[in-house]
Design a protein around this motif. Structure first.
Motif, mmCIF file in Angstrom:
data_model
loop_
_atom_site.group_PDB
_atom_site.id
_atom_site.type_symbol
_atom_site.label_atom_id
_atom_site.label_comp_id
_atom_site.label_asym_id
_atom_site.label_seq_id
_atom_site.Cartn_x
_atom_site.Cartn_y
_atom_site.Cartn_z
ATOM 1 N N MET A 292 0.823 -1.195 0.000
ATOM 2 C CA MET A 292 0.000 0.000 0.000
ATOM 3 C C MET A 292 0.867 1.259 0.000
ATOM 4 O O MET A 292 0.556 2.227 -0.649
ATOM 5 C CB MET A 292 -0.920 -0.043 1.229
ATOM 6 N N LEU A 293 1.963 1.217 0.711
ATOM 7 C CA LEU A 293 2.850 2.360 0.811
ATOM 8 C C LEU A 293 3.483 2.689 -0.542
ATOM 9 O O LEU A 293 3.601 3.848 -0.905
ATOM 10 C CB LEU A 293 3.932 2.085 1.859
ATOM 11 N N LYS A 294 3.859 1.646 -1.310
ATOM 12 C CA LYS A 294 4.455 1.861 -2.620
ATOM 13 C C LYS A 294 3.461 2.515 -3.585
ATOM 14 O O LYS A 294 3.826 3.358 -4.381
ATOM 15 C CB LYS A 294 4.966 0.559 -3.206
ATOM 16 N N LYS A 295 2.203 2.117 -3.520
ATOM 17 C CA LYS A 295 1.183 2.724 -4.388
ATOM 18 C C LYS A 295 1.021 4.201 -4.084
ATOM 19 O O LYS A 295 0.885 5.023 -4.985
ATOM 20 C CB LYS A 295 -0.163 2.006 -4.226
ATOM 21 N N ASP A 296 1.023 4.559 -2.807
ATOM 22 C CA ASP A 296 0.885 5.965 -2.431
ATOM 23 C C ASP A 296 2.069 6.783 -2.926
ATOM 24 O O ASP A 296 1.904 7.891 -3.424
ATOM 25 C CB ASP A 296 0.745 6.112 -0.909
ATOM 26 N N LYS A 297 3.271 6.229 -2.788
ATOM 27 C CA LYS A 297 4.468 6.926 -3.277
ATOM 28 C C LYS A 297 4.397 7.101 -4.788
ATOM 29 O O LYS A 297 4.740 8.143 -5.325
ATOM 30 C CB LYS A 297 5.733 6.163 -2.879
ATOM 31 N N TRP A 298 3.956 6.048 -5.469
ATOM 32 C CA TRP A 298 3.852 6.127 -6.919
ATOM 33 C C TRP A 298 2.842 7.187 -7.332
ATOM 34 O O TRP A 298 3.079 7.963 -8.245
ATOM 35 C CB TRP A 298 3.447 4.761 -7.473
ATOM 36 N N ARG A 299 1.685 7.227 -6.666
ATOM 37 C CA ARG A 299 0.655 8.224 -6.973
ATOM 38 C C ARG A 299 1.174 9.637 -6.743
ATOM 39 O O ARG A 299 0.930 10.537 -7.540
ATOM 40 C CB ARG A 299 -0.594 7.969 -6.137
ATOM 41 N N LYS A 300 1.896 9.832 -5.628
ATOM 42 C CA LYS A 300 2.453 11.155 -5.339
ATOM 43 C C LYS A 300 3.485 11.550 -6.395
ATOM 44 O O LYS A 300 3.508 12.681 -6.854
ATOM 45 C CB LYS A 300 3.085 11.182 -3.945
ATOM 46 N N ALA A 301 4.332 10.601 -6.774
ATOM 47 C CA ALA A 301 5.345 10.878 -7.791
ATOM 48 C C ALA A 301 4.681 11.201 -9.128
ATOM 49 O O ALA A 301 5.087 12.138 -9.826
ATOM 50 C CB ALA A 301 6.288 9.689 -7.942
ATOM 51 N N GLU A 302 3.658 10.458 -9.482
ATOM 52 C CA GLU A 302 2.945 10.708 -10.741
ATOM 53 C C GLU A 302 2.250 12.063 -10.695
ATOM 54 O O GLU A 302 2.287 12.830 -11.653
ATOM 55 C CB GLU A 302 1.931 9.588 -11.003
ATOM 56 N N SER A 303 1.634 12.395 -9.596
ATOM 57 C CA SER A 303 0.972 13.684 -9.430
ATOM 58 C C SER A 303 1.981 14.823 -9.538
ATOM 59 O O SER A 303 1.732 15.831 -10.185
ATOM 60 C CB SER A 303 0.263 13.728 -8.077
ATOM 61 N N PHE A 304 3.135 14.649 -8.916
ATOM 62 C CA PHE A 304 4.203 15.641 -8.963
ATOM 63 C C PHE A 304 4.685 15.832 -10.397
ATOM 64 O O PHE A 304 4.848 16.941 -10.878
ATOM 65 C CB PHE A 304 5.358 15.162 -8.065
ATOM 66 N N ARG A 305 4.882 14.712 -11.119
ATOM 67 C CA ARG A 305 5.349 14.772 -12.507
ATOM 68 C C ARG A 305 4.345 15.499 -13.386
ATOM 69 O O ARG A 305 4.703 16.368 -14.171
ATOM 70 C CB ARG A 305 5.583 13.359 -13.035
ATOM 71 N N VAL A 306 3.084 15.145 -13.254
ATOM 72 C CA VAL A 306 2.042 15.776 -14.074
ATOM 73 C C VAL A 306 1.959 17.271 -13.759
ATOM 74 O O VAL A 306 1.878 18.105 -14.651
ATOM 75 C CB VAL A 306 0.682 15.075 -13.852
ATOM 76 N N LYS A 307 1.999 17.609 -12.489
ATOM 77 C CA LYS A 307 1.897 19.010 -12.078
ATOM 78 C C LYS A 307 3.027 19.838 -12.688
ATOM 79 O O LYS A 307 2.795 20.898 -13.250
ATOM 80 C CB LYS A 307 1.936 19.088 -10.553
ATOM 81 N N TYR A 308 4.244 19.346 -12.601
ATOM 82 C CA TYR A 308 5.368 20.115 -13.116
ATOM 83 C C TYR A 308 5.500 20.043 -14.624
ATOM 84 O O TYR A 308 5.982 20.977 -15.249
ATOM 85 C CB TYR A 308 6.662 19.711 -12.397
ATOM 86 N N ALA A 309 5.064 18.964 -15.242
ATOM 87 C CA ALA A 309 5.076 18.889 -16.702
ATOM 88 C C ALA A 309 4.143 19.949 -17.274
ATOM 89 O O ALA A 309 4.478 20.642 -18.241
ATOM 90 C CB ALA A 309 4.662 17.499 -17.170
ATOM 91 N N ASP A 310 2.979 20.122 -16.669
ATOM 92 C CA ASP A 310 2.045 21.162 -17.114
ATOM 93 C C ASP A 310 2.657 22.548 -16.931
ATOM 94 O O ASP A 310 2.522 23.413 -17.791
ATOM 95 C CB ASP A 310 0.726 21.066 -16.352
ATOM 96 N N ALA A 311 3.326 22.767 -15.805
ATOM 97 C CA ALA A 311 3.952 24.071 -15.540
ATOM 98 C C ALA A 311 5.061 24.357 -16.553
ATOM 99 O O ALA A 311 5.182 25.477 -17.048
ATOM 100 C CB ALA A 311 4.504 24.116 -14.115
ATOM 101 N N ILE A 312 5.847 23.349 -16.876
ATOM 102 C CA ILE A 312 6.929 23.524 -17.856
ATOM 103 C C ILE A 312 6.343 23.847 -19.222
ATOM 104 O O ILE A 312 6.827 24.740 -19.922
ATOM 105 C CB ILE A 312 7.827 22.266 -17.896
ATOM 106 N N MET A 313 5.300 23.141 -19.621
ATOM 107 C CA MET A 313 4.668 23.416 -20.917
ATOM 108 C C MET A 313 4.072 24.820 -20.954
ATOM 109 O O MET A 313 4.157 25.511 -21.954
ATOM 110 C CB MET A 313 3.587 22.373 -21.224
ATOM 111 N N GLU A 314 3.482 25.265 -19.869
ATOM 112 C CA GLU A 314 2.920 26.615 -19.810
ATOM 113 C C GLU A 314 4.028 27.659 -19.926
ATOM 114 O O GLU A 314 3.896 28.642 -20.650
ATOM 115 C CB GLU A 314 2.134 26.806 -18.506
ATOM 116 N N ASN A 315 5.144 27.446 -19.247
ATOM 117 C CA ASN A 315 6.274 28.374 -19.357
ATOM 118 C C ASN A 315 6.830 28.403 -20.773
ATOM 119 O O ASN A 315 7.177 29.467 -21.287
ATOM 120 C CB ASN A 315 7.389 28.003 -18.369
ATOM 121 N N PHE A 316 6.911 27.247 -21.403
ATOM 122 C CA PHE A 316 7.385 27.177 -22.775
ATOM 123 C C PHE A 316 6.441 27.939 -23.705
ATOM 124 O O PHE A 316 6.879 28.693 -24.567
ATOM 125 C CB PHE A 316 7.494 25.708 -23.209
ATOM 126 N N ARG A 317 5.146 27.774 -23.508
ATOM 127 C CA ARG A 317 4.155 28.484 -24.322
ATOM 128 C C ARG A 317 4.297 29.994 -24.151
ATOM 129 O O ARG A 317 4.261 30.748 -25.119
ATOM 130 C CB ARG A 317 2.743 28.038 -23.919
#
Length: 114
Positions: A1-26
């Motif tokens: 269960m702990l690994k799933k939570d870490k994975w979800r947090k990491a995925e959420s972090f990646r998505v959040k910053y990928a969107d921010a990077i794309m917005e800055n690029f735009r």
């Protein structure tokens, strides 16, 4: 269960910053366009000795050279209408290389007329 939570947090972090990077690029691209270094173009019809073309892309008019032209889309008039050309095809590369100086002349004429 702990690994799933870490994975979800990491995925959420990646998505959040990928969107921010794309917005800055735009934003950077928009600033670059607004400052006038790059102009978008859309040539609805250009007649040449080797065909009739419809072309869109961008170019740097402060550095008017063939190398400053970036093609987004290139179409040739076929017997049944416009046919999209594959820009990366080796067979079309010579055609595009022949077309680029004509596009540059056309863009320079239009830019000076404005």
């Amino acid at each position: 269960m702990l690994k799933k939570d870490k994975w979800r947090k990491a995925e959420s972090f990646r998505v959040k910053y990928a969107d921010a990077i794309m917005e800055n690029f735009r934003i950077l691209i928009l600033l670059y366009l607004q400052r006038g270094f790059v102009q978008l173009f859309n040539i609805s019809r250009i007649n040449t000795d080797f065909g009739i073309f419809r072309v869109s892309g961008d170019w740097c008019f402060k550095n008017p050279e063939v190398e400053s032209i970036s093609l987004k889309s290139i179409e040739v008039m076929g017997t049944d209408g416009w046919v999209l050309l594959n820009k990366t095809s080796e067979s079309n590369s010579q055609l595009i290389n022949n077309l680029l100086p004509l596009l540059l002349s056309h863009l320079l004429l239009k830019n000076n007329a404005v």
